[in-house]
Design an enzyme around this catalytic site. Structure first.
Site, PDB file in Angstrom:
ATOM      1  N   GLN A 197       8.487  64.670 -17.313  1.00 13.69           N
ATOM      2  CA  GLN A 197       8.319  63.233 -17.139  1.00 13.69           C
ATOM      3  C   GLN A 197       6.840  62.886 -17.206  1.00 13.69           C
ATOM      4  O   GLN A 197       5.964  63.724 -16.973  1.00 13.69           O
ATOM      5  CB  GLN A 197       8.955  62.746 -15.847  1.00 13.69           C
ATOM      6  CG  GLN A 197       8.418  63.326 -14.567  1.00 13.69           C
ATOM      7  CD  GLN A 197       9.304  62.955 -13.377  1.00 13.69           C
ATOM      8  OE1 GLN A 197      10.537  62.996 -13.461  1.00 13.69           O
ATOM      9  NE2 GLN A 197       8.691  62.594 -12.260  1.00 13.69           N
ATOM     10  N   LYS A 249       1.956  64.492 -18.682  1.00 14.79           N
ATOM     11  CA  LYS A 249       3.341  64.942 -18.825  1.00 14.79           C
ATOM     12  C   LYS A 249       3.514  66.217 -18.009  1.00 14.79           C
ATOM     13  O   LYS A 249       2.809  67.208 -18.239  1.00 14.79           O
ATOM     14  CB  LYS A 249       3.691  65.178 -20.294  1.00 14.79           C
ATOM     15  CG  LYS A 249       5.160  65.576 -20.491  1.00 14.79           C
ATOM     16  CD  LYS A 249       5.648  65.329 -21.908  1.00 14.79           C
ATOM     17  CE  LYS A 249       5.119  66.321 -22.899  1.00 14.79           C
ATOM     18  NZ  LYS A 249       5.815  66.230 -24.219  1.00 14.79           N
ATOM     19  N   SER A 302      13.626  64.799 -21.460  1.00 14.37           N
ATOM     20  CA  SER A 302      14.516  65.953 -21.360  1.00 14.37           C
ATOM     21  C   SER A 302      13.892  67.150 -20.666  1.00 14.37           C
ATOM     22  O   SER A 302      14.573  67.887 -19.956  1.00 14.37           O
ATOM     23  CB  SER A 302      14.978  66.359 -22.767  1.00 14.37           C
ATOM     24  OG  SER A 302      13.855  66.625 -23.580  1.00 14.37           O
ATOM     25  N   ILE A 303      12.588  67.368 -20.882  1.00 15.64           N
ATOM     26  CA  ILE A 303      11.940  68.571 -20.359  1.00 15.64           C
ATOM     27  C   ILE A 303      10.897  68.233 -19.309  1.00 15.64           C
ATOM     28  O   ILE A 303      10.594  69.035 -18.435  1.00 15.64           O
ATOM     29  CB  ILE A 303      11.316  69.368 -21.533  1.00 15.64           C
ATOM     30  CG1 ILE A 303      12.453  69.988 -22.374  1.00 15.64           C
ATOM     31  CG2 ILE A 303      10.387  70.463 -21.068  1.00 15.64           C
ATOM     32  CD1 ILE A 303      11.974  70.675 -23.634  1.00 15.64           C
ATOM     33  N   ALA A 362       7.986  57.347 -17.698  1.00 12.75           N
ATOM     34  CA  ALA A 362       9.176  57.729 -18.460  1.00 12.75           C
ATOM     35  C   ALA A 362       9.612  59.107 -18.012  1.00 12.75           C
ATOM     36  O   ALA A 362       8.796  59.944 -17.620  1.00 12.75           O
ATOM     37  CB  ALA A 362       8.883  57.734 -19.963  1.00 12.75           C
ATOM     38  N   ASP A 364      10.618  65.472 -34.316  1.00  7.76           N
ATOM     39  CA  ASP A 364      11.325  64.726 -33.270  1.00  7.76           C
ATOM     40  C   ASP A 364      11.235  63.230 -33.532  1.00  7.76           C
ATOM     41  O   ASP A 364      10.614  62.484 -32.776  1.00  7.76           O
ATOM     42  CB  ASP A 364      10.718  65.061 -31.902  1.00  7.76           C
ATOM     43  CG  ASP A 364      11.697  64.805 -30.761  1.00  7.76           C
ATOM     44  OD1 ASP A 364      12.855  64.436 -31.029  1.00  7.76           O
ATOM     45  OD2 ASP A 364      11.306  64.965 -29.595  1.00  7.76           O
TER      46      ASP A 364
END
Length: 471
Positions: free
Chosen positions: A142, A157, A139-140, A136, A288
Site C-alpha cells: 500500500q 510503497k 495487491s502486494i 491506495a 502492468d
C-alpha cells in the site's frame, strides 16, 4: 484474524487455505458466468445486472482480503472486457475497480513494523512527515504520502508483511494446474511458462529491483513532453519499501467520466506510444497496463500521462526482439507463409504439432488487427472481448487451433499487455492510424504521423545521447 491484525502480525493464509479460497471464488464466478450465458439463450432475466453485481462484490471482497497474486487477478478482471453484455460488464468493472486503489488496508501497526525493519527506526524519524492512512492499497503493498526533510513530496510503497509467502503459496497452487494445462493445451511447455511467471512475480516482490526498473524508465523519459515517469529516491528504497516522487493528477477513471473527447484521444495515443515506443526503442516493456497506473497531468505542451508501478518489467533480448519483428513484418505484408515460418522459429508451433496454418494466421491477424486493419482503427470493448475470447473461450472457432499452440515464455507478459491495453484504449474509444504510429518506432519506419509524433521526434532529436542509456 482481527486480533492478528491488531498485533501487526497479519497472516494471509498458507498454501492450502489460499488454494481453497481461490477454488471457491473461481467456482462461484464460473458458475455465475455459465448461468448468465444460459439465461441469455433463454431470453434473459430482469435481475441479471443485480445478480452479477452481487457476484462481483463477493469476488472483490475475497480477492481483496487475500492480497497477492489472487488480488492481481481481480485487478485484471476489473478492466478487461469479458464475454458479457455491457451492463453486466459494468458491474464487474465497478466492483473490482476497488482492488486498484481502495482495497482493504493493512493494520497501521503491521506497516509500522515493516518500516522499522527496513530503516531501524520509525517513519517519523526517516521522513519529515508520514501519513499513516494509505493513499491506495493494492495487491502486494500500500502507498502512503510522505514528505522528505528537503521538502520534496514523495509516496512510500510498503509491502504487506507475509505477502511474499502468500504469493509463493499462490504460485505453488498454480503448479497444481500444470496437468490440467497440458490437457487443455497439449503442446504447451508448462515448465518454462511457470519459470517466467515466477521470475516476473518475484521481481514484483523485490522493491529494490522495481526501483531499478523505474529508474531505467525515468532516465530514458526525463523531460519528455507528454510521458512522465516519477523519479526514484534510491537511498530510501529497500526490499520491502519503495520511495518515489509524488504525482498529483486526475485518475484515469476521472478522465473517462469527465474528460473531453479531445483529451481522451490524446491520452489514448500517449498510452499506445508509451507501450510500443518503449519496446521499439529500448526493448523494455512495462507489463502492468491498468487504469490505476495512469495519472493525467497538465504539462507545458498539454496533457501528459504519468506512468506508475514498475514491478512487472521485461527486457527482451536482441534475439527475441528480432524474432518478434520477423512475425510482425510478415503479418504486415500479409505473407502467410513467412508468418508461419517466423512463428515456428519463435516456438509457437512445435514441429510435431499438426495445425491448420490458415487458422493460426487468422488468429495472429486478430491480435494485430489495430495495426493491420483499415486505418484509422477504433478500439472498442467488443474488439477487446473478441481477442480474449479467441484465446480463452472453448466455444471460439479458433479454440481448437489455439490449444495446439505453445506460448513461448517470453510472450507471457506480452499477452497480459495485449489484453490490458486493448481494454484500456477501448474505454477511451481511442481512434488513430496506429499502423503509422507503430511504424515510427521501427527501424526504417515512417516519420511522425501525428502532432504528438512530431513533439516526440523533436524531443528525441534534441536529446543529449549521453543521457539515453542503451537497452
Amino acid at each position: 484474524m482481527a486480533d492478528e491484525r491488531r498485533s501487526g502480525r497479519t497472516s494471509l493464509g498458507g498454501r492450502v487455505q489460499r488454494g481453497a479460497r481461490l477454488a471457491r471464488a473461481g467456482a462461484k464466478g464460473a458458475a455465475g458466468m455459465t448461468a448468465s450465458r444460459a439465461r441469455r439463450l433463454t431470453g434473459g432475466d430482469p435481475r441479471e445486472a443485480e445478480l452479477h453485481a452481487r457476484l462481483a462484490s463477493d469476488l472483490a471482497d475475497v480477492l481483496g482480503e487475500m492480497k497477492g497474486a489472487a488480488m492481481k487477478l481481480g485487478q485484471l478482471l476489473s478492466f478487461v472486457d469479458l464475454d458479457l453484455p455491457p451492463e453486466v460488464q459494468t458491474a464487474y468493472h465497478e466492483a473490482l475497480a476497488t482492488l486498484r486503489d481502495q482495497a482493504p488496508a493493512f493494520d497501521p501497526g503491521a506497516i509500522d513494523e515493516v518500516l522499522h525493519a527496513a530503516y531501524g527506526e520509525g517513519p517519523e524519524h526517516v521522513f519529515a512527515s508520514f501519513d499513516p492512512t494509505p493513499l491506495a492499497a493494492a495487491s502486494i503493498g500500500q502507498v502512503h504520502a510522505a514528505k522528505l526533510h528537503d521538502g520534496r513530496e514523495v509516496v512510500v510503497k510498503v509491502q504487506y508483511p507475509g505477502v511474499a509467502d502468500a504469493v509463493r503459496a499462490d504460485l505453488r497452487n498454480a503448479e497444481s494446474f500444470a496437468p490440467l494445462a497440458r490437457l487443455v493445451s497439449p503442446n504447451q511447455e508448462v515448465g518454462p511458462l511457470l519459470d517466467e511467471l515466477r521470475e516476473r512475480v518475484f521481481d514484483e516482490l523485490d522493491y529494490e529491483r522495481e526501483a531499478q526498473y523505474q529508474r531505467a524508465f525515468a532516465t530514458r523519459y526525463e523531460g519528455h513532453p507528454y510521458i512522465h515517469v516519477p523519479d526514484i529516491v534510491g537511498e530510501l528504497c529497500r526490499e520491502q519499501v519503495l520511495v518515489s516522487e509524488r504525482i498529483h493528477g486526475r485518475s484515469f477513471d476521472q478522465l473517462v467520466a469527465e474528460g473531453s473527447e479531445d483529451d481522451k484521444q490524446r491520452v489514448g495515443e500517449i498510452i499506445f506510444r508509451y507501450a510500443f515506443g518503449s519496446i521499439g526503442r529500448f526493448r523494455l516493456f512495462n507489463g502492468d497496463p491498468h487504469p490505476g497506473n495512469y495519472l493525467i497531468e497538465d504539462g507545458p505542451d498539454g496533457l501528459r500521462v504519468a506512468f506508475l508501478d514498475y514491478g512487472s518489467v521485461k527486457l527482451f533480448s536482441r534475439e527475441r526482439y528480432a524474432s518478434m519483428r520477423r512475425i510482425e513484418a510478415a503479418m504486415s505484408l500479409a505473407d502467410q507463409d513467412g508468418a508461419i515460418l517466423a512463428l515456428r522459429e519463435a516456438g509457437f508451433l512445435p514441429r510435431s504439432a499438426k495445425v491448420d496454418e490458415s487458422a493460426v494466421y487468422e488468429w495472429f491477424r486478430l491480435y494485430t488487427k489495430p495495426v493491420l486493419a483499415e486505418q484509422p482503427f477504433t478500439f472498442t470493448s467488443e474488439f477487446a472481448a473478441e481477442v480474449i475470447r479467441s484465446s480463452a473461450d472453448p466455444r471460439s472457432p479458433l479454440a481448437d487451433v489455439v490449444r495446439r499452440l505453445n506460448l513461448p515464455s517470453d510472450y507471457l507478459l506480452l499477452n497480459r499487455i495485449q489484453w490490458g491495453l486493448n481494454s484500456v484504449l477501448a474505454r477511451l474509444g481511442a481512434t488513430g492510424n496506429w499502423r503509422a504510429i507503430r511504424d515510427e518506432y521501427l527501424e526504417g519506419g515512417g516519420g511522425p504521423a501525428t502532432p504528438l509524433g512530431e513533439l516526440d521526434a523533436r524531443w528525441w532529436r534534441d536529446r543529449d545521447p549521453a543521457v539515453d542509456p542503451p537497452a
